[in-house]
Write an enzyme that holds these catalytic residues in place. Sequence first.
Site, mmCIF file in Angstrom:
data_model
loop_
_atom_site.group_PDB
_atom_site.id
_atom_site.type_symbol
_atom_site.label_atom_id
_atom_site.label_comp_id
_atom_site.label_asym_id
_atom_site.label_seq_id
_atom_site.Cartn_x
_atom_site.Cartn_y
_atom_site.Cartn_z
ATOM 1 N N GLU A 94 56.060 13.160 -18.196
ATOM 2 C CA GLU A 94 56.903 13.258 -19.377
ATOM 3 C C GLU A 94 58.023 12.235 -19.338
ATOM 4 O O GLU A 94 58.518 11.866 -18.268
ATOM 5 C CB GLU A 94 57.491 14.671 -19.506
ATOM 6 N N CYS A 107 64.855 8.658 -20.418
ATOM 7 C CA CYS A 107 64.715 9.360 -19.140
ATOM 8 C C CYS A 107 63.242 9.247 -18.741
ATOM 9 O O CYS A 107 62.369 9.754 -19.439
ATOM 10 C CB CYS A 107 65.130 10.822 -19.299
ATOM 11 N N CYS A 114 56.091 15.908 -7.771
ATOM 12 C CA CYS A 114 57.242 15.475 -6.982
ATOM 13 C C CYS A 114 56.977 15.695 -5.502
ATOM 14 O O CYS A 114 56.294 16.647 -5.117
ATOM 15 C CB CYS A 114 58.507 16.227 -7.402
ATOM 16 N N CYS A 118 62.804 21.059 -4.615
ATOM 17 C CA CYS A 118 64.012 21.664 -5.181
ATOM 18 C C CYS A 118 63.623 22.952 -5.922
ATOM 19 O O CYS A 118 62.812 22.914 -6.847
ATOM 20 C CB CYS A 118 64.705 20.688 -6.126
ATOM 21 N N CYS A 121 63.815 23.320 -9.920
ATOM 22 C CA CYS A 121 63.204 22.300 -10.782
ATOM 23 C C CYS A 121 61.754 22.638 -11.107
ATOM 24 O O CYS A 121 60.958 22.959 -10.209
ATOM 25 C CB CYS A 121 63.284 20.935 -10.085
ATOM 26 N N SER A 197 68.366 8.075 -10.138
ATOM 27 C CA SER A 197 68.872 9.341 -9.610
ATOM 28 C C SER A 197 67.995 9.808 -8.459
ATOM 29 O O SER A 197 66.775 9.931 -8.603
ATOM 30 C CB SER A 197 68.891 10.400 -10.718
ATOM 31 N N HIS A 222 74.656 19.125 -6.110
ATOM 32 C CA HIS A 222 74.538 20.553 -6.387
ATOM 33 C C HIS A 222 75.261 21.469 -5.398
ATOM 34 O O HIS A 222 75.529 22.620 -5.727
ATOM 35 C CB HIS A 222 73.078 20.991 -6.523
ATOM 36 N N ASN A 296 69.184 24.526 -17.715
ATOM 37 C CA ASN A 296 68.196 25.051 -18.655
ATOM 38 C C ASN A 296 67.214 25.896 -17.838
ATOM 39 O O ASN A 296 66.316 25.345 -17.204
ATOM 40 C CB ASN A 296 67.486 23.892 -19.349
ATOM 41 N N CYS A 339 66.320 16.589 -18.986
ATOM 42 C CA CYS A 339 66.031 15.596 -17.947
ATOM 43 C C CYS A 339 66.263 16.203 -16.572
ATOM 44 O O CYS A 339 67.215 16.917 -16.342
ATOM 45 C CB CYS A 339 66.926 14.377 -18.121
#
Length: 347
Positions: A94, A107, A114, A118, A121, A197, A222, A296, A339
């Site tokens: 995405e 983004c 991944c 995390c 996520c 990032s 975080h 979110n 994002c």
Amino acid sequence: MQIEKKDIRALSKEQLREFFVANNDKSFRGNQVYEWLWSKGAHSFDDMTNVSKETRSMLEANFVINHIKVDTMQRSEDGTVKNAVRLHDGLVVESVLIPTNTRTTACVSSQVGCSLDCNFCATARLKRMRNLEPAEIYDQVIAIDKESRLYYNHPLSNIVFMGMGEPLMNYNNVLKAIEMITSPEGLGMSPKRIMVSTSGVPKMIKKLADDDVKFKLAVSLHSAIDEIRSRIMPFSENFPLADLRESLEYWYRKTKSKISYEYVVWKDINDNKESIDALVKFCKYVPCKVNLIEYNPIDDGEFQQASEESINAYIKALETSGIVVKVRRSRGKDIDAACGQLANKEA
């Protein structure tokens, strides 16, 4: 047995020139084809109208152009655009277009799935299937640039590598993609408008500094307390905050570029005074700014958005200590397009 053709965009301009010479053609053909591939974004060899039909047939026989395809595009009420991007092998990633009054930001994703784990996520729930190639990253940017021009009447302003994947775990391909994005032969975008990032891989942050990159660096922090950070991001047990701090100090010494810390505040996890004090202390090691991110939620689990009072407590403590802080609200909630929390529902 049919031999799988190589994506022609894996070749440098010099390699393309050598290919044409080896096939009894002029070396300048390589320049022409290179321009079609990158500056003009050709999707097929037939698009190359100033190249002879015979030459196009030769290219077709030897190579492919593994261009991405925007499978579905969703537009949010707030103007955010989410692309489900299908790759040549059927996998999906995405990318997101985020508009403001003054600019548009892409983004983009760097991996399918991944490498890291995390817990908050959505992407981390997918195993890493493969790294994206430089051209696949570049294609995401081109697609969003076209959408920016179509919907907002101006070219893409900024790029953030905050989509699916850990960019520093796909180091070479990400840097090659950025090289093309910033090249006059590509998009010609200033590297200062690009931010990568990372979740914080110390040795790779040092490598970025050694490679003298010109783009900006953001770190998904975080928590500035090892125990809490390991709960949020289990992989970080291998990269304690002391090592991360050292790598960021090294980055700043070599680049003189400020760090951006991405920081989500969660209810009953890091919404306490101890966490606030630890972040303020960590921010004093290296010149930085903090982006407090509205979360979110991806389910009804332990990671839930903290109260506005908790966010305000962070803002007050940071500002009192002279640290620049901004609150980044989640965009595209109605299309699930925040994002850094992108979920690949089709792969």
